[in-house]
Design a protein around this motif. Structure first.
Motif, PDB file in Angstrom:
ATOM      1  N   PRO A   1       0.811  -1.225   0.000  1.00  0.00           N
ATOM      2  CA  PRO A   1       0.000   0.000   0.000  1.00  0.00           C
ATOM      3  C   PRO A   1       0.844   1.276   0.000  1.00  0.00           C
TER       4      PRO A   1
ATOM      5  N   TRP B   1      -8.297   5.391   8.476  1.00  0.00           N
ATOM      6  CA  TRP B   1      -8.054   6.833   8.300  1.00  0.00           C
ATOM      7  C   TRP B   1      -9.165   7.662   8.910  1.00  0.00           C
TER       8      TRP B   1
ATOM      9  N   SER C   1      -7.001   2.928   2.416  1.00  0.00           N
ATOM     10  CA  SER C   1      -5.986   1.916   2.099  1.00  0.00           C
ATOM     11  C   SER C   1      -6.031   0.721   3.043  1.00  0.00           C
TER      12      SER C   1
ATOM     13  N   ARG D   1      -2.934  -6.947   0.930  1.00  0.00           N
ATOM     14  CA  ARG D   1      -3.105  -5.677   0.220  1.00  0.00           C
ATOM     15  C   ARG D   1      -2.046  -5.567  -0.872  1.00  0.00           C
TER      16      ARG D   1
ATOM     17  N   LYS E   1       2.851   7.501  -2.688  1.00  0.00           N
ATOM     18  CA  LYS E   1       1.835   6.564  -3.192  1.00  0.00           C
ATOM     19  C   LYS E   1       1.827   6.635  -4.719  1.00  0.00           C
TER      20      LYS E   1
HETATM   21  C1  GLV Z   1      -0.442   3.194   4.797  1.00  0.00           C
HETATM   22  O1  GLV Z   1      -0.823   4.137   4.217  1.00  0.00           O
HETATM   23  C2  GLV Z   1      -1.071   1.920   4.701  1.00  0.00           C
HETATM   24  O2  GLV Z   1      -2.198   1.860   4.190  1.00  0.00           O
HETATM   25  O3  GLV Z   1      -0.481   0.909   5.116  1.00  0.00           O
END
Ligand code: GLV
Length: 375
Positions: free
Chosen positions: A3, A83, A137, A342, A190
């Protein structure tokens, strides 16, 4: 291919290796001016209030909350992963009045909010701001803003729209002005494929006016946007004022990352990311794996969450990818911990060859564990 950080663009790394210059030198100020142009394109805004914060996405989140809201003001937080949780935590520390919305009864995430639900919440709670995360994420969920519908509803209700675009900006369509976004921030590591340490930020005129109308002092010196705006010269012709030492090398790298975005073009980038995600999910389906985000309309293409099936060992697969392929993917985070893998498809990392490598690593890794799809 986790991620983030994604693989840095070689041009960013080369730019970052340039000799340091003074943080108020002409070279630096010119770089900052060019970065502002790049950010206007990236955010799709004509706003002069754009900059890089010297910090990560968390800095962007905190800067928005601490500048746009004063103690006791209500903020509705659309929480569908870590988040939103962090935004609620920050809101409490700042003694705001957070109203937290959740996507369902369980706390696993894996979904986003229908835009109408958010609009109804804004009408019901009449907050000073609504906070949403476009690319969650931790769960791989993509929150739509309904074109400009959410922004318009916030304007009608007198609320500011604050949007986290850390894991999504550049990889999925986002039009700050057209969608009525008042404040948004991202991360450098990112889709931009730069080093971590710079957070792109953008404010609307409305957000700027709200800051100007504050009756209390901004509680953070570090994230004081009017002071940072003097360093970035948000008012044309105003003197540049020292606030902090800009992250010189990271800004050099970001200037290059933004040039790369301009050269490819946003529409081409959005298509490259969605095509790669489609290829990934075709391959994963053949292996018998399923998305964590059940509803395709809420599935994020930049961070893909794959449900760990019964009988599979997620950590062993992550280890296999690293050991056998030098390939970094990640397990879950926050509500998705232990439930997902992920796979990031972001910026320079987002290629068909890398998707093919991920699929090969999954195939051999699951085979090594003796896991096979139930017939
Ligand atoms: C960080 O941004 C994550 O999603 O691990």
């Amino acid at each position: 291919m986790g991620p983030g950080p994604s693989v840095a663009h070689p041009r960013a790394l080369r730019a970052q290796a340039a000799p340091l210059v003074g943080h108020l030198s002409n070279v630096m100020l010119q770089q900052m001016d060019e970065i502002k142009q790049g950010l206007q394109y990236l955010f799709q805004t004509a706003s002069p209030y754009v900059c890089l914060l010297s910090g990560t996405g968390h800095g962007g989140m905190e800067a928005c909350l601490v500048n746009l809201l004063e103690r006791g003001e209500r903020v509705v937080i659309a929480q569908n992963g870590i988040w939103g949780e962090r935004a609620a935590d920050m809101a409490e520390r700042l003694q705001l009045e957070p109203v937290v919305l959740r996507t369902g009864k369980d706390d696993e995430g894996g979904s986003a909010f229908p835009v109408d639900t958010l609009i109804a919440a804004v009408r019901q709670h009449k907050p000073s701001a609504l906070f949403v995360v476009v690319g969650e994420s931790s769960t791989g969920a993509h929150q739509s803003l309904g074109g400009g519908r959410l922004g318009q509803a916030c304007r009608d209700a007198g609320a500011l729209l604050i949007v986290d675009t850390v894991a999504s900006l550049g990889g999925v369509p986002f039009l700050a002005d057209a969608w009525g976004v008042d404040a948004c921030y991202s991360g450098s590591q990112k889709v931009l494929s730069g080093p971590p340490g710079a957070a792109p930020l953008c404010l609307s005129e409305r957000a700027w006016s709200k800051i100007q109308a504050r009756t209390t002092k901004i509680a953070s010196f570090n994230w004081d946007l009017p002071m940072i705006g003097r360093y970035w010269q948000w008012q044309p012709g105003a003197p540049r004022v020292y606030h902090h030492t800009g992250a010189v090398s990271t800004y050099f790298a970001l200037r290059e990352c933004l040039a790369v975005v301009g050269e490819e073009g946003l529409e081409a980038m959005w298509k490259r990311h969605s095509d790669a995600a489609a290829m990934l999910w075709r391959g994963l389906a053949e292996l018998g794996l399923e998305p964590y985000v059940a509803d395709p309309q809420y599935r994020l293409v930049t961070v893909n969450t794959i449900r760990v099936p019964d009988g599979a060992d997620w950590a062993a697969l992550v280890g296999h990818c690293l050991k056998e392929y030098d390939l970094e993917i990640a397990g879950g985070l926050g509500p998705s911990a232990g439930r997902v893998w992920r796979v990031g498809l972001m910026g320079y990392s987002c290629t068909r060859a890398n998707v093919a490598l991920v699929l090969e690593a999954f195939r051999t890794g699951l085979e090594a564990q003796g896991w096979t799809k139930k017939k």
